[in-house]
Structures are given as C-alpha cells and as structure tokens.
Design an enzyme around this catalytic site. Structure first.
Site, PDB file in Angstrom:
ATOM      1  N   ASP A  75      23.105  21.417  38.829  1.00  0.00           N
ATOM      2  CA  ASP A  75      24.938  20.696  38.972  1.00  0.00           C
ATOM      3  C   ASP A  75      25.278  19.689  40.543  1.00  0.00           C
ATOM      4  OD1 ASP A  75      24.658  21.841  36.856  1.00  0.00           O
ATOM      5  OD2 ASP A  75      26.693  22.253  37.045  1.00  0.00           O
ATOM      6  N   GLU A 103      22.855  19.051  43.086  1.00  0.00           N
ATOM      7  CA  GLU A 103      21.952  18.261  42.923  1.00  0.00           C
ATOM      8  C   GLU A 103      22.137  16.560  42.362  1.00  0.00           C
ATOM      9  OE1 GLU A 103      17.507  19.732  44.130  1.00  0.00           O
ATOM     10  OE2 GLU A 103      18.742  21.214  42.835  1.00  0.00           O
ATOM     11  N   TYR A 104      22.020  16.985  40.824  1.00  0.00           N
ATOM     12  CA  TYR A 104      22.535  15.709  40.040  1.00  0.00           C
ATOM     13  C   TYR A 104      23.941  15.139  40.193  1.00  0.00           C
ATOM     14  CZ  TYR A 104      24.044  13.658  35.594  1.00  0.00           C
ATOM     15  OH  TYR A 104      24.112  12.371  35.005  1.00  0.00           O
ATOM     16  N   ASP A 105      24.893  15.623  40.791  1.00  0.00           N
ATOM     17  CA  ASP A 105      26.349  15.174  41.561  1.00  0.00           C
ATOM     18  C   ASP A 105      25.850  14.080  42.032  1.00  0.00           C
ATOM     19  OD1 ASP A 105      27.660  16.013  39.406  1.00  0.00           O
ATOM     20  OD2 ASP A 105      28.794  17.904  40.762  1.00  0.00           O
ATOM     21  N   SER A 149      26.634  12.865   0.796  1.00  0.00           N
ATOM     22  CA  SER A 149      26.553  14.451   1.242  1.00  0.00           C
ATOM     23  C   SER A 149      25.989  15.209   0.638  1.00  0.00           C
ATOM     24  CB  SER A 149      28.172  14.835   0.289  1.00  0.00           C
ATOM     25  OG  SER A 149      28.777  14.548  -1.401  1.00  0.00           O
ATOM     26  N   LEU A 150      25.930  16.009   0.378  1.00  0.00           N
ATOM     27  CA  LEU A 150      24.854  16.928  -0.149  1.00  0.00           C
ATOM     28  C   LEU A 150      25.949  17.752  -1.076  1.00  0.00           C
ATOM     29  CD1 LEU A 150      23.708  18.564   2.841  1.00  0.00           C
ATOM     30  CD2 LEU A 150      22.193  17.513   0.998  1.00  0.00           C
ATOM     31  N   GLU A 210      17.085  23.448   7.185  1.00  0.00           N
ATOM     32  CA  GLU A 210      16.976  23.070   8.741  1.00  0.00           C
ATOM     33  C   GLU A 210      19.451  24.023   8.552  1.00  0.00           C
ATOM     34  OE1 GLU A 210      18.082  19.273   8.582  1.00  0.00           O
ATOM     35  OE2 GLU A 210      16.060  18.664   8.866  1.00  0.00           O
ATOM     36  N   LYS A 234      22.958  24.776   8.276  1.00  0.00           N
ATOM     37  CA  LYS A 234      23.801  23.295   8.260  1.00  0.00           C
ATOM     38  C   LYS A 234      24.579  22.948   9.283  1.00  0.00           C
ATOM     39  CE  LYS A 234      26.792  21.459   4.002  1.00  0.00           C
ATOM     40  NZ  LYS A 234      27.634  21.631   4.426  1.00  0.00           N
ATOM     41  N   ASP A 291      29.012  22.626  11.398  1.00  0.00           N
ATOM     42  CA  ASP A 291      29.614  22.017  10.558  1.00  0.00           C
ATOM     43  C   ASP A 291      30.353  21.276  11.035  1.00  0.00           C
ATOM     44  OD1 ASP A 291      31.790  21.907   8.884  1.00  0.00           O
ATOM     45  OD2 ASP A 291      32.449  24.583   9.511  1.00  0.00           O
ATOM     46  N   ARG A 336      31.388   8.739   9.174  1.00  0.00           N
ATOM     47  CA  ARG A 336      30.613   8.667   7.412  1.00  0.00           C
ATOM     48  C   ARG A 336      31.889   8.071   6.666  1.00  0.00           C
ATOM     49  NH1 ARG A 336      31.687  12.100   2.766  1.00  0.00           N
ATOM     50  NH2 ARG A 336      30.036  11.641   2.099  1.00  0.00           N
ATOM     51  N   TYR A 363      19.413  14.990  12.062  1.00  0.00           N
ATOM     52  CA  TYR A 363      18.968  15.555  11.114  1.00  0.00           C
ATOM     53  C   TYR A 363      18.814  14.594   9.814  1.00  0.00           C
ATOM     54  CZ  TYR A 363      23.988  15.229   8.953  1.00  0.00           C
ATOM     55  OH  TYR A 363      24.800  14.554   8.862  1.00  0.00           O
ATOM     56  N   LYS A 416      15.720  20.345   2.125  1.00  0.00           N
ATOM     57  CA  LYS A 416      14.884  19.098   2.095  1.00  0.00           C
ATOM     58  C   LYS A 416      13.512  18.503   1.959  1.00  0.00           C
ATOM     59  CE  LYS A 416      18.318  17.232   5.479  1.00  0.00           C
ATOM     60  NZ  LYS A 416      18.708  17.200   6.532  1.00  0.00           N
ATOM     61  N   LYS A 429      24.720  27.639   0.560  1.00  0.00           N
ATOM     62  CA  LYS A 429      25.943  28.220   1.348  1.00  0.00           C
ATOM     63  C   LYS A 429      25.745  29.544   1.303  1.00  0.00           C
ATOM     64  CE  LYS A 429      28.593  24.552   1.997  1.00  0.00           C
ATOM     65  NZ  LYS A 429      30.065  24.877   1.474  1.00  0.00           N
ATOM     66  N   CYS A 460      64.033  31.623  18.379  1.00  0.00           N
ATOM     67  CA  CYS A 460      63.272  32.121  19.731  1.00  0.00           C
ATOM     68  C   CYS A 460      62.865  33.718  18.655  1.00  0.00           C
ATOM     69  CB  CYS A 460      63.031  31.425  20.370  1.00  0.00           C
ATOM     70  SG  CYS A 460      61.649  32.662  21.558  1.00  0.00           S
ATOM     71  N   CYS A 462      62.795  34.767  21.955  1.00  0.00           N
ATOM     72  CA  CYS A 462      64.072  35.355  22.730  1.00  0.00           C
ATOM     73  C   CYS A 462      66.005  34.891  22.104  1.00  0.00           C
ATOM     74  CB  CYS A 462      64.538  34.679  24.143  1.00  0.00           C
ATOM     75  SG  CYS A 462      64.492  32.953  23.553  1.00  0.00           S
ATOM     76  N   CYS A 514      59.719  27.010  22.091  1.00  0.00           N
ATOM     77  CA  CYS A 514      61.361  27.104  22.935  1.00  0.00           C
ATOM     78  C   CYS A 514      61.340  26.961  23.862  1.00  0.00           C
ATOM     79  CB  CYS A 514      61.126  29.038  23.007  1.00  0.00           C
ATOM     80  SG  CYS A 514      62.731  29.243  23.724  1.00  0.00           S
ATOM     81  N   CYS A 527      63.412  33.105  28.472  1.00  0.00           N
ATOM     82  CA  CYS A 527      62.626  33.558  27.519  1.00  0.00           C
ATOM     83  C   CYS A 527      61.652  34.452  28.070  1.00  0.00           C
ATOM     84  CB  CYS A 527      62.090  32.259  26.171  1.00  0.00           C
ATOM     85  SG  CYS A 527      60.889  32.770  25.250  1.00  0.00           S
TER      86      CYS A 527
HETATM   87  S1  IVH Z   1      21.327  15.718   5.529  1.00  0.00           S
HETATM   88  C1  IVH Z   1      22.071  12.365   2.432  1.00  0.00           C
HETATM   89  N1  IVH Z   1      21.195  17.897   6.794  1.00  0.00           N
HETATM   90  O1  IVH Z   1      27.163  18.178   5.485  1.00  0.00           O
HETATM   91  C2  IVH Z   1      22.115  14.099   2.609  1.00  0.00           C
HETATM   92  N2  IVH Z   1      23.870  17.266   6.434  1.00  0.00           N
HETATM   93  O2  IVH Z   1      28.169  18.561   3.189  1.00  0.00           O
HETATM   94  C3  IVH Z   1      22.664  13.713   3.878  1.00  0.00           C
HETATM   95  N3  IVH Z   1      25.225  18.077   7.639  1.00  0.00           N
HETATM   96  O3  IVH Z   1      27.844  14.807   4.373  1.00  0.00           O
HETATM   97  C4  IVH Z   1      22.845  15.047   5.081  1.00  0.00           C
HETATM   98  N4  IVH Z   1      23.474  19.821   8.962  1.00  0.00           N
HETATM   99  O4  IVH Z   1      27.164  15.914   7.277  1.00  0.00           O
HETATM  100  C5  IVH Z   1      22.406  16.901   6.526  1.00  0.00           C
HETATM  101  N5  IVH Z   1      20.800  19.434   9.135  1.00  0.00           N
HETATM  102  C6  IVH Z   1      21.881  18.770   7.846  1.00  0.00           C
HETATM  103  C7  IVH Z   1      23.017  19.007   7.878  1.00  0.00           C
HETATM  104  C8  IVH Z   1      24.057  17.900   7.487  1.00  0.00           C
HETATM  105  C9  IVH Z   1      24.915  19.021   8.403  1.00  0.00           C
HETATM  106  C10 IVH Z   1      26.759  17.687   7.202  1.00  0.00           C
HETATM  107  C11 IVH Z   1      26.575  16.059   6.966  1.00  0.00           C
HETATM  108  C12 IVH Z   1      26.965  15.989   4.981  1.00  0.00           C
HETATM  109  C13 IVH Z   1      27.627  17.720   4.243  1.00  0.00           C
HETATM  110  C14 IVH Z   1      27.431  17.519   3.476  1.00  0.00           C
END
Ligand code: IVH
Length: 680
Positions: free
Chosen positions: A37, A39-41, A85-86, A117, A119, A121, A140, A229, A293, A317, A411, A414, A429, A434
C-alpha cells in the site's frame, strides 16, 4: 496547452497512470496485489504532483475517482435496452421445468448449454463505455429509466475507468451488481451505531444507501464492489455467448462473478447450483441464489423476453437459513451515542445449527414497516455470518393479543425524555448522565477541543469506568490521586499529571464547556455562538427554542436540541454539581470578564482554621475582588477556605459538597478568574 509539456513528462504521467491502474486491478479485482500500500501511495502522490504541476490529467487517471463536488440531484438516464429482472425457481424441479420449457420453445431435444453464476444481492447498475472510457453509470430504476450515479460509481476502485488490454468497441453497456461485503457491512453498522446513525438492515440496503448519496465523498468512504454479469446495448462488437462475454470482461479487467460455470445440459447446471450453494458461506458477500442463463446469445435472442423477464434465464433461490419463532418481548437498547435501537427477544429457535434467541430490529421505521409486535410469530433468517434478522410477521398466526411496542418516549437506560427529530429515523437519549453513553461522553468532554484534559483519553476512561471510578459525568472532578495510584497503569507521576490536568480544566470558558458537554448538534462553532449571546451557563437554563433560533446562524435543529438539553432537570443538576465541585466557567466574550475587574463576583466564601494572613486581610482580599464572606457554611457557600486546624465548618462543608480550597488556591482562583483561558 498540452503542447508545452515536455514529452518525457507526458510519458512519465502516462506510465504512472498505467501502473497505478494495473495495481488497483491486482488489488481490487484479482485480490492479489504485487506492491505494498505504501508503494502504491508513493506512486499516487508522484502522479498527483506531476498532474498539478503540468496540468496534464488523463481521463482514466486514478486521481479522477475522487474529489467531485456534491450534486443537487441525480439526472435521469434512459437505458438503451431495458434492464430486466429474473424469474425465480425454488426447487430443482422448477429448474428442470425451465429447461423443458426452453426445449419446447426451441423445438429441439438437444441439451442446452448454460452458464451458472452466483446471484449477487446488491444494486443493479449499467456502465456505459464510449471509445473505451467510462462515460456514465446509471442505476436500474424501473428498468427503463434510472439515475445517473457516475460520480459515485467512479469511486469504486474495481470499476475500470478505461477498458484496457482488450478490443475496444465504439460503445458498450455493461451490467453488473454493486454490493458490499459482509465484513464491511458489519463494520459500517458498528461505526454507525457509534456515531449515532440508524443501522442498515442488510448489505443490500447499505450498498444502495451508499450509491444513492449526492456527495461522492460518502460513497468513497464505503467499500463497495462490483460484479459484471450482463450485456446491454453494444456498437462495434459482437459476442457469441455469455461465456465469451465474461471472458472479454475478464481480459478487459472487469470484475466478474466469483464463479461462472459452463454446464452442458440441465443436470450439469444443477450440479453447479449445488456447488455454488455449498461454497456460499465461503464467499465474502451475501448471495441468495444462483442464476442459470442460456449460454448461446443466438438462442437467447430466439427465446426472447416476457414483459419484465427474459425467457432464457432463471434465478434459483437458495434455501435461506430460516426458522419460525415467537417474539416474547421487544426492548430498546441504548448505544454509546444515545441512539435507541429496538431488538426482539425470541423463544429460542435453532436456525442452521445456531440457537437464536434475540435479534436487532434495526430501527423504528423498519419495525413499523414490518408491523412487528410483541407476541407475533415471525420468520427469522440467518444469512452468511450476518446477525439474524426478522424477515416477516406470520400474520395468520395473530390471535389479537399481540401488543405494539411504541417508539419509546423515555430512555430505557436512564429514564430521560428522548428526542426524535423530524424526518429522522433515529431516536436518541440526550441526557448527560445516561449510563449507556457515559464513556463516550467523557471521552468527548476531555478531548482537546473540549476541556483538554490530557491523560483522559479512551483507554483511561475505559479503565476508570471499569473500576467504577467514573460512573457519572461529574465524577471526573471527584477523582483523587489515591484512586489513581491504585490502578495498574498509574504511577506517582502519571497520577499527579492527570490530577493536575483535571485541576487546570476547572477554569474554563463557556464556549469550551458548551462544546465539551456534548449537546447534540452543538459543535465548536455553535458553542462559540452561544457563548457570545449568553453570559453565564445559567442564562441558558429553560430558554425556549425560539430565543435560540433568533440568534443568527443557529438553525432550528440546534435550537431545539440546546433548549431541550437545558430544560432537563437532571442535566441541570449535573451541571450544578460540577460547579460545586469547583468548575469555574468564565466568559471572555463579555466585557467585565475581559477586564477581569471582579473575579470573585457573586461568590460566597467562608473561612476556617489558621491561615498565613490574618482573617481580616483575607476578608478584605475577597471583598476587594467582588466576593462575599459569610460566617457559616450553608448551601449558598461556594468555597470554604481552609487553614491549619480547621473547625467543624470543614465537616459541614464536606457534607454539603461545598468546595474546599487552601489560601494558595484562593490566590490562584483570583489570578485565573481574571484571565480566563481563551479558546482560540
Ligand atoms: S442477470 C436479464 N446475473 O438480480 C437478466 N442478474 O432478481 C439480467 N443479479 O436485476 C440479470 N446477480 O440485479 C444476473 N449473476 C447475475 C446476477 C443478477 C444478481 C440481480 C440483477 C437482477 C436481479 C433479478
């Protein structure tokens, strides 16, 4: 102007940018740095100096990630291709049905090749690159229109500012997820608890909250990551498959999902899901599923999309570590800065091998939003290493006997009245005494800008607290050298030094003192403003907020906080006790204090024992400095001047907590009060 820059300097800057970006990539994307770090700095500073000196700044310079000014609002951005979305699957059977459906739609029996892959969160983002440079990053939103978050996304070190080492298309939209690692999330919540901010319920909220900041300096302080992704619109490049696209991303130094498995046929895909689920706890981030996919982009196009989801992908899920239990009680816990957070006590329940008997409910808004009540049956989840949380109430199980737990008005530690500011989630509080906050308050009190008591920092405050020597705010002024000598870290000299430092702090200014007592929202500046408008501490007691608001530059927030503080009988009692213990608050902002004309004005003295000067001389001295001498000790007495062989007055003074001083102290008092310490 770039023409005037010597070629060798340009080259040096270009090399530095290239090197630094490479090292960032090693560190943030590959997690395997090749330099330290420090050296980077050093390289970074060198680049920054050269850029400043020659005004030659490349668009992908690492210095361009920081320093953008806060925005007023986020601009809207339309996505060229909607961000979908999925669909979800909750069992392997559902995943097999998905495969069957696709085969039917494609009218072929041949196995389909999939990618699998984890997922993530987090928060979905679209990164647009034009001619290889990061042009814009957008959230999004509703899938069609999001918000421009470029400033904030630039601060994420693993986001390439330039596509490097790869064929560069005219324009490309890359989709990914911004997320926060679990350890960072917990650290952030601990910090927030300490500084009195409401907690984030999960890493996703924390990531979203960090990206949705108008001020990028907040985003940069949060460690965020990105996993790319997905492909949106692209000009000037074509990809045959998801695997090929991921490969292109990796070569272009983009962070990609921690695992991307190519699986021929649904059985292999299910094996991969299982594999990801099994390594779930080893990932540093939270993952709640795996995304399957269709690998081939031609097949994806053939399958097309429904209104909101593509037909060619599904999210499996994971089984959450969940359990159902009953809430026996809800209570509020007071953090060290006074924020009161609700938590639930459960009938103990085993979840994923751990017995869970309580969990935080994060904040009052969250509790109200989920409508959580005492007696409710709730679903509790434990994800990764994250502390358990209540997912939802099982409303069907309600009997009608459940009880709301209202936002507390007092509170729990206290009993003082709490404060909740308009539009704020946090309930606080603000009491001086306290017990839940006492350590934090004292550390602030003794700090350099406060009472400046050297030797009473965090460690020693913890020590004195743990030994029971400081239980209340005013106990600092009750400390004796003998108390300190008995402690492990204190020798003769250090004990004396601390006692001396405490002694010195007894003579202070109103501005300094107002800052030191740590009234919510009152910093150094507000303290000075208050001291300019109020002569004595007592003048602030029971003043309505309107009077404070009338002081220019004091906002409503400060006004109501100050007013509430000085309206609390217990706070005032603490302040009075401190004065009885010898605290002297001068105010050089007022003319007579500046002159130092009557340093003992308004103070009552009693004299006992044999003193170096005659009784008469001492009385004259006190009275000539504005003080008053009385013959008997009472609650009205400010000081008892004690000589040799004191009489019964000493016992009386001690029983009334009247401050006792020697003749020398008296001389010092006259001297110091005439020259109160200035604060700047
Ligand atoms: S592909 C057309 N790949 O999950 C589909 N989505 O519940 C595009 N997400 O809106 C999504 N990891 O924000 C894809 N490996 C992954 C993901 C992923 C998380 C999210 C993404 C999507 C949401 C759907």
């Amino acid at each position: 102007m770039t023409e005037n820059i010597p070629d060798n300097i340009k080259k040096e800057i270009e090399e530095l940018v290239k090197d630094l970006n490479y090292h960032s990539y090693r560190y943030y994307v590959l997690d395997s740095p090749v330099i330290s770090d420090a050296e980077y700095d050093k390289l970074y500073r060198k680049l920054k100096d050269l850029e400043e000196q020659y005004g030659y700044v490349l668009p992908d310079s690492p210095t361009q990630r920081v320093g953008a000014a806060p925005l007023d609002k986020f601009e809207k951005v339309r996505h060229t291709e909607p961000m979908l979305s999925l669909d979800n699957a909750f069992s392997y059977d559902e995943v097999r049905e998905f495969d069957k459906r696709l085969k039917r739609l494609l009218g072929a029996d041949k196995e389909i090749e999939y990618t699998v892959e984890p997922k993530y969160d987090g928060l979905a983002m679209e990164l647009t690159y034009r001619k290889g440079l990061l042009y814009r990053a957008s959230t999004r939103g509703d899938g069609y229109e999001g918000e421009d978050a470029s400033q904030n996304i630039r601060t994420i070190r693993s986001v390439p500012l330039k596509i490097e080492g790869q064929t560069v298309p005219e324009e490309i939209d890359i989709r990914g997820e911004v997320y926060m690692n679990l350890d960072e999330f917990e650290l952030l919540n601990k910090k927030r608890e300490k500084s009195g901010e409401p907690l984030f319920a999960n890493p996703r909220n924390a990531a979203a909250g960090s990206v949705r900041q108008l001020d990028p300096s907040i985003t940069i302080s949060r460690k965020l990551y990105l996993a790319c992704y997905g492909l949106g619109a692209a000009r000037g490049i074509r990809f045959g498959s998801q695997a090929e696209f991921i490969d292109w991303l990796r070569k272009g130094r983009f962070p990609t999902p921690a695992k991307v498995v190519i699986a021929n046929g649904i059985d292999k895909a299910i094996d991969a899901i299982r594999e990801i689920e099994e390594s779930r706890e080893d990932f540093p981030f939270e993952t709640d599923g795996a995304v399957v996919k269709v690998n081939d982009f031609d097949l994806q196009r053939k399958l097309g999309t429904k209104t909101r989801e593509p037909r060619w992908a599904i999210a499996y899920k994971f089984q959450a570590h969940q359990g159902t239990t009953r809430i026996l009680d809800i209570q509020g816990s007071v953090g060290r800065t006074g924020v009161i957070t609700p938590f639930a006590i459960f009938e103990p329940v085993g979840i994923g091998g751990v017995t869970v008997s309580r969990s935080t409910l994060h904040n009052w808004d969250e509790m109200e939003r989920k409508d959580i009540r005492i007696g409710d049956t709730v679903v509790v989840e434990r994800a990764g290493d994250v502390i358990p949380h209540v997912v939802a109430v099982v409303k069907e199980k309600r009997t009608g006997r459940e009880r709301h737990y209202p936002v507390p008005e007092k509170c729990p530690a206290c009993g003082s009245r709490v404060m909740r500011e308009e539009g704020e989630v946090a309930v606080r509080c603000v009491s001086l005494h306290c017990p839940a906050q006492i350590r934090e308050k004292i550390i602030h009190f003794t700090s350099r800008s406060g009472m400046d008591i050297e030797g009473l920092g965090e460690k020693n405050v913890e020590l004195l607290y743990s030994k029971g020597l400081i239980k209340h705010f005013e106990d600092i002024y009750r400390l004796k050298k003998e108390d300190l000598l008995a402690l492990p870290r204190f020798a003769e000299k250090s004990s004396q030094n601390l006692i001396d430092a405490i002694e010195r702090s007894r003579h202070t200014t109103l501005a300094r003192f107002l800052y030191a007592i740590g009234i919510l929202h009152v910093g150094e500046y507000a303290s000075k403003l208050l001291a300019r408008n109020f002569r004595r501490l007592e003048d602030l007691y029971h003043v309505p907020p309107e009077r404070f608001v009338s002081i220019k530059q004091l906002g409503e927030k400060i006004a109501s906080s100050v007013s509430m503080f000085f309206d609390d009988a217990k706070n005032l009692k603490t302040l009075d006790t401190m004065k009885k213990l010898g605290l002297e608050i001068g105010n050089p902002d007022f003319a007579d204090d500046k002159r130092g004309g009557a340093p003992l004005e308004g103070r009552t003295f009693v004299i006992t024992g044999t003193l170096p000067k005659s009784r008469k001389e001492i009385e004259d001295l006190i009275e000539s400095r504005g003080g008053h001498v009385s013959s008997a000790v009472s609650t009205q007495t400010d000081y008892l001047v004690v000589g040799e062989d004191p009489g019964s007055k000493l016992g009386k003074a001690e029983s009334l907590s009247v401050k006792t001083i020697t003749y020398d102290d008296l001389l010092k008092l006259i001297e110091r009060s005439a020259n109160p310490r200035l604060f700047d």
